[in-house]
Scaffold this motif. Structure first.
Motif, PDB file in Angstrom:
ATOM      1  N   ILE A 137      34.352  10.379  -2.047  1.00  0.00           N
ATOM      2  CA  ILE A 137      35.017  10.961  -0.882  1.00  0.00           C
ATOM      3  C   ILE A 137      36.412  11.495  -1.213  1.00  0.00           C
ATOM      4  O   ILE A 137      36.706  12.672  -0.938  1.00  0.00           O
ATOM      5  N   PRO A 138      37.322  10.678  -1.803  1.00  0.00           N
ATOM      6  CA  PRO A 138      38.659  11.235  -2.103  1.00  0.00           C
ATOM      7  C   PRO A 138      38.629  12.390  -3.089  1.00  0.00           C
ATOM      8  O   PRO A 138      39.456  13.303  -3.010  1.00  0.00           O
TER       9      PRO A 138
ATOM     10  N   SER B  78      28.282  18.602  -7.827  1.00  0.00           N
ATOM     11  CA  SER B  78      27.033  18.123  -8.432  1.00  0.00           C
ATOM     12  C   SER B  78      27.334  17.245  -9.646  1.00  0.00           C
ATOM     13  O   SER B  78      26.655  16.226  -9.873  1.00  0.00           O
ATOM     14  N   LEU B  79      28.338  17.620 -10.404  1.00  0.00           N
ATOM     15  CA  LEU B  79      28.749  16.822 -11.562  1.00  0.00           C
ATOM     16  C   LEU B  79      29.244  15.445 -11.123  1.00  0.00           C
ATOM     17  O   LEU B  79      28.880  14.417 -11.721  1.00  0.00           O
ATOM     18  N   ILE B  80      30.064  15.427 -10.069  1.00  0.00           N
ATOM     19  CA  ILE B  80      30.584  14.145  -9.564  1.00  0.00           C
ATOM     20  C   ILE B  80      29.432  13.256  -9.078  1.00  0.00           C
ATOM     21  O   ILE B  80      29.392  12.051  -9.356  1.00  0.00           O
ATOM     22  N   SER B  81      28.480  13.850  -8.351  1.00  0.00           N
ATOM     23  CA  SER B  81      27.326  13.097  -7.852  1.00  0.00           C
ATOM     24  C   SER B  81      26.485  12.554  -8.999  1.00  0.00           C
ATOM     25  O   SER B  81      25.966  11.428  -8.932  1.00  0.00           O
ATOM     26  N   ALA B  82      26.347  13.368 -10.049  1.00  0.00           N
ATOM     27  CA  ALA B  82      25.575  12.922 -11.216  1.00  0.00           C
ATOM     28  C   ALA B  82      26.242  11.715 -11.878  1.00  0.00           C
ATOM     29  O   ALA B  82      25.565  10.763 -12.311  1.00  0.00           O
ATOM     30  N   LEU B  83      27.581  11.730 -11.946  1.00  0.00           N
ATOM     31  CA  LEU B  83      28.313  10.595 -12.534  1.00  0.00           C
ATOM     32  C   LEU B  83      28.136   9.325 -11.690  1.00  0.00           C
ATOM     33  O   LEU B  83      27.992   8.225 -12.231  1.00  0.00           O
TER      34      LEU B  83
ATOM     35  N   GLY C 244      21.449  11.525  -2.959  1.00  0.00           N
ATOM     36  CA  GLY C 244      21.026  12.915  -2.831  1.00  0.00           C
ATOM     37  C   GLY C 244      21.386  13.486  -1.472  1.00  0.00           C
ATOM     38  O   GLY C 244      21.844  14.625  -1.357  1.00  0.00           O
ATOM     39  N   ARG C 245      21.201  12.674  -0.427  1.00  0.00           N
ATOM     40  CA  ARG C 245      21.533  13.124   0.932  1.00  0.00           C
ATOM     41  C   ARG C 245      23.036  13.128   1.171  1.00  0.00           C
ATOM     42  O   ARG C 245      23.527  13.911   1.990  1.00  0.00           O
ATOM     43  N   LEU C 246      23.752  12.256   0.458  1.00  0.00           N
ATOM     44  CA  LEU C 246      25.216  12.260   0.571  1.00  0.00           C
ATOM     45  C   LEU C 246      25.800  13.477  -0.127  1.00  0.00           C
ATOM     46  O   LEU C 246      26.806  14.051   0.327  1.00  0.00           O
ATOM     47  N   ASN C 247      25.158  13.882  -1.201  1.00  0.00           N
ATOM     48  CA  ASN C 247      25.634  15.033  -1.966  1.00  0.00           C
ATOM     49  C   ASN C 247      25.564  16.322  -1.126  1.00  0.00           C
ATOM     50  O   ASN C 247      26.494  17.130  -1.134  1.00  0.00           O
TER      51      ASN C 247
END
Length: 580
Positions: free
Chosen positions: A175-176, A257-262, A292-295
């Motif tokens: 989030i931040p 997408s990179l942040i979500s992957a991490l 996935g839904r948060l992304n």
């Protein structure tokens, strides 16, 4: 900081436009929350199935059917709620934009006339059409998407903390990072988006100029030059758009997408390293699904940030028009009793030029008299006519109408009491009747009488639909002389106290000129007639002829008196005689 200072006041002002539909907005938000909740409950059911049925191999048909039916019902409810919230938000958006467009158009109509001398028409058209369409997306796309995304994020985080708080803490760090990305995007995108809106308005203005001047462009073979001009403007718009696309491509989906992957990698690492009893397979499935839904809502928020910025820039342009200075008039609503005009110590210069156009003009025009202004091009004749109409504020000196300062007279009295027939009259793409009535209450019989006076009766009678025949764009089905006669017909609906003719006979043949002179003879019995003359032969019967030169009154008197002086007027008159 400047961007933040500009952003919030404009956003708050745009949101204010939705207040009349507050109840419908609340209902739309309720439907939106219900749809988001229905979506989020699905993975919890699947997680329960994995942990309590699949992993334990306890396949009870009744339990499985209940889970399947509940899951399907949740998906149907989500579709139902999302459909209706979308309909509601779009209805609200259209109503808001209609209100905003009305306000913009009303503001444009009330602009001082001099604003249209310096501001390209295409820029105003762009504000009324393109900019309001961008703002429409604020209500039917940005607002519901942002609210839905925020609601989804909160519900997903609540579900995460309910299932497993250790992994939820890992997920919340996203989030931040998103907030930082959004702030950086807003800082760099605002000036780029402002340029895009400007270049688009410039393209509209050039298209408007090209289409209106098509005859001249083709006559002088200027197609290539105008095509190159539009191409250059389009190229600038293209380059500005590409800068925004590059900014979007870097700061939005790829980076998020990179942040979500991490974060997903952190989930897998935590599941692998910690004791098995801490995490269950169903919980991991739910967290992967939720991630996935948060992304998606996080990406949606950042994408909407781009549209939001465009709406703010469009709002900035629109409110600059709405807040601009309006045409100012007095409050005196008492009708003019006479057509007397007094001009005392009048000086005038346009705002973009320090040089005076008019210098110390002093003229006394009796009621129901025939006055003519003559002079070479640039002598100030038309400027004086525009001041008499109240188009420009008077800074030095004064004009009195019926012994009242023109600045004290209300708009309705001014427009009813003083009218102008211009060299190029504006003809609406409407019927004969509408062009003469102009919204005023008048019977068809009265219009036919007026048409007889201005010698247009036979023309209108010969048309298939008579008074209700459409004249076409800018009255292109009429000749120049017929347009002038039609503009005079408008005046005869209600004869004004003062009538100004700004070189109204300069572009017409002698036959039509005689028709106009005959019509004016009948008007002179009730009206003060002020004529700006190009052909001096048309004003030989004037009570007073005022000769202007470089903004000054150099001589005045009757036709015969001025001929005897053998000065400015005499030279002009003799020169025209020699030409004809």
């Amino acid at each position: 900081m400047d961007h933040l200072i500009e952003f919030w006041p404009i956003l708050q002002r745009l949101i204010q436009y939705a207040r009349p539909w507050k109840k419908k907005i609340i209902l739309a938000f309720f439907l939106l929350i219900s749809g988001a909740t229905s979506e989020v409950l699905g993975p919890i059911l699947i997680s329960y199935f994995i942990n309590n049925i699949l992993s334990k191999h306890e396949f009870y048909l009744q339990s499985i059917l209940m889970i399947i039916i509940t899951f399907i019902i949740l998906q149907i409810l989500a579709v139902f709620f999302n459909y209706f919230q979308s309909i509601y938000f779009n209805k609200i958006a259209v109503k808001v934009i209609n209100k905003l467009r009305n306000d913009v158009m009303q503001s444009a109509i009330n602009q001082p006339i001099y604003q249209f001398d310096s501001q390209p028409i295409g820029q105003i058209i762009s504000k009324v059409t393109n900019d309001t369409e961008v703002i429409k997306e604020l209500y039917d796309t940005v607002a519901p998407t942002l609210f839905r995304s925020i609601t989804l994020i909160l519900i997903i985080l609540f579900a995460m903390f309910t299932l497993e708080w250790h992994m939820a803490i890992i997920a919340i760090f996203i989030i931040p990072l998103v907030i930082i990305i959004m702030s950086i995007y807003q800082y760099y995108s605002t000036p780029l988006l402002r340029n895009v809106r400007y270049y688009l308005a410039n393209i509209n203005n050039k298209f408007n100029e090209t289409i209106n001047g098509m005859n001249v462009i083709q006559q002088f073979s200027q197609q290539s030059r105008f095509k190159k001009s539009i191409q250059d403007s389009s190229q600038l718009h293209y380059l500005a758009r590409m800068k925004i696309l590059k900014l979007d491509g870097f700061l939005l989906r790829p980076l998020l997408s990179l942040i979500s992957a991490l974060v997903l990698c952190s989930f897998i690492f935590s599941f692998s390293c910690l004791k098995n009893e801490v995490f269950e397979v169903g919980v991991l499935y739910a967290f992967i699904t939720y991630l996935g839904r948060l992304n998606e809502p996080l990406i949606s928020i950042t994408i909407q940030q781009s549209i939001l910025q465009q709406a703010i820039v469009a709002g900035e342009r629109i409110f600059s028009l709405i807040d601009s200075k309006k045409q100012e008039y007095g409050k005196n609503k008492k009708k003019l009793q006479t057509g007397r005009v007094n001009i005392k110590n009048l000086y005038f210069n346009y705002s973009n030029s320090p040089k005076n156009i008019l210098n110390n003009i002093n003229i006394d025009i009796p009621s129901k008299s025939f006055i003519a202004f003559v002079g070479h091009t640039g002598s100030g004749k038309s400027t004086l006519a525009h001041l008499l109409m109240g188009y420009y504020p008077i800074k030095n000196g004064e004009i009195y109408l019926d012994n009242k300062p023109i600045s004290s007279i209300s708009h309705c009295v001014l427009r009813e009491s003083i009218l102008m027939v211009q060299q190029d009259p504006i003809i609406l793409a409407d019927t004969f009747f509408s062009n003469i009535a102009l919204g005023r209450k008048i019977s068809e019989d009265k219009v036919w009488e007026i048409l007889k006076i201005v010698n247009l009766f036979s023309l209108v009678k010969s048309m298939p639909k008579g008074l209700y025949s459409i004249l076409g764009e800018e009255g292109n089905t009429l000749s120049v002389g017929q347009k002038q006669l039609l503009s005079i017909a408008r005046i005869l609906v209600k004869t004004p106290k003062i009538l100004i003719l700004d070189e109204a006979t300069a572009s017409i043949d002698s036959g039509t000129e005689k028709l106009i002179q005959t019509t004016l003879t009948s008007i002179k019995k009730h009206t003060t007639l002020i004529v700006i003359a190009h052909r001096l032969s048309t004003i030989v019967e004037a009570d007073i002829i005022v000769v202007l030169d470089r903004g000054k009154v150099v001589e005045f008197g009757t036709h015969n008196k001025l001929l005897k002086t053998k000065s400015y007027y005499s030279k002009m008159y003799n020169f025209q005689l020699s030409k004809y």
